[in-house]
Scaffold this active site. Structure first.
Site, PDB file in Angstrom:
ATOM      1  CE  LYS A  65      83.915  86.348   0.176  1.00 36.96           C
ATOM      2  NZ  LYS A  65      83.714  85.206   1.068  1.00 36.96           N
ATOM      3  CG  ASP A 101      82.745  81.575   0.410  1.00 38.13           C
ATOM      4  OD1 ASP A 101      83.881  81.104   0.202  1.00 38.13           O
ATOM      5  OD2 ASP A 101      82.516  82.804   0.439  1.00 38.13           O
TER       6      ASP A 101
END
Ligand code: ATR
Length: 276
Positions: A65, A101
């Site tokens: 990420k 997210d």
């Protein structure tokens, strides 16, 4: 055939292929989502592949990420501030990095939980990668104050300092945690305490401490952590991490396809894959 990939570590297991492939099918899209386990050294070549006309883009999960950031052409505000990308969108060969997210967490809270954190006092447990996305979402949603507690206090202090431009946020020491929790409306757990395996059956909260309205755990395996069963026993609203997972996927799906994601189909597919 259009394609989307999940860029994961070599040994990762994910519910995302089931969720996205069900969504493609439900909308009649001729498209496929595949998980790809790869090492960091493979990222540059894989991202070049994503620029091709067949690719919608990709999701990115642990441990990549952060590593994809310098390889992208543009970053959304959320990706930039959170410092992590979970969704890459291919716009005619230009790769954009997004963080769904954060938006997925907030949408889960509002649409699934029926809860608006605006103006609320909130405690967040944890100061890792997920905590950064949750902190961004909560501060952007206009919480009155976000108190951050972490096993390693220096990390809670660093996170609070980094996010202070976006709202009222402060690190909370161990001895103040219980009273701060009791005064808060919402508590969000972003630590791995309670997760299936070695940490199952443990709560990240001091015994007896509960907030006033809702407890949200970003863990979805088990579906009810010790923290959530304590909260439910205390008469509070509870939400596990599955809605967040579904909505981060739904937001990625919408970015790729331009279509509204079939959230119910995605949720059922995730639940079925989880039960397997
Ligand atoms: P993620 O990307 O899921 O957020 P992470 O960045 O590794 O994962 O963060 C894990 C979080 O869980 C951290 O806040 C970690 O606390 P530390 O910063 O002190 O490591 C927390 N955590 C993990 N195991 C824990 C435990 N046994 N007790 C308390 N906190 C724990």
């Amino acid at each position: 055939m259009k394609r989307a990939l999940l860029l994961a570590g070599t040994a990762s297991y994910s519910l995302s292929p089931a969720m996205h492939n069900a969504a493609f099918a439900a909308l009649g899209l001729h498209a496929r989502y595949d998980a790809l386990g790869l090492s960091e050294a493979d990222l540059p070549a894989t991202l070049e592949l994503l620029r091709g006309p067949d690719f919608y883009g990709a999701n990115v999960t642990l441990p990549h990420k952060l590593a994809v950031l310098p390889l992208l052409d543009a970053l959304s505000d959320a990706a930039q501030v959170v410092g992590a990308v979970n969704t890459i969108v291919n716009r005619d060969g230009v790769l954009e990095g997004h963080n769904t997210d954060a938006s997925g967490f907030l949408r889960a809270l509002k649409e699934d939980g029926g809860y608006d954190p605006a103006g609320r006092e909130v405690v967040m447990l944890g100061a890792g990668g997920s905590a950064r996305a949750v902190a961004y979402a909560l501060l952007r949603a206009g919480v009155e104050r976000l108190s951050v507690h972490n096993r390693t206090p220096e990390k809670a202090q660093a996170l609070s300092a980094a996010f202070s431009p976006y709202g009222v946020i402060e690190a909370v020491a161990d001895e103040l945690l219980a009273t701060r929790v009791e005064r808060s409306a919402l508590l969000v757990n972003t630590t791995s305490v309670g997760l299936a395996g070695e940490q199952e059956g443990w709560s990240p909260l001091p015994e007896g401490a509960l907030p006033r309205e809702l407890v949200c755990d970003i863990i979805y395996r088990p579906a009810r952590t010790k923290l959530l069963s304590d909260a439910a026993a205390g008469g509070l609203g509870v939400q596990n991490g599955l809605p967040m997972l579904v909505y981060q996927g739904a937001e990625a799906f919408a970015l790729w396809t331009g279509a509204r994601a079939p959230v119910t189909v995605m949720k059922e597919a995730a639940e079925a894959a989880l039960a397997d």
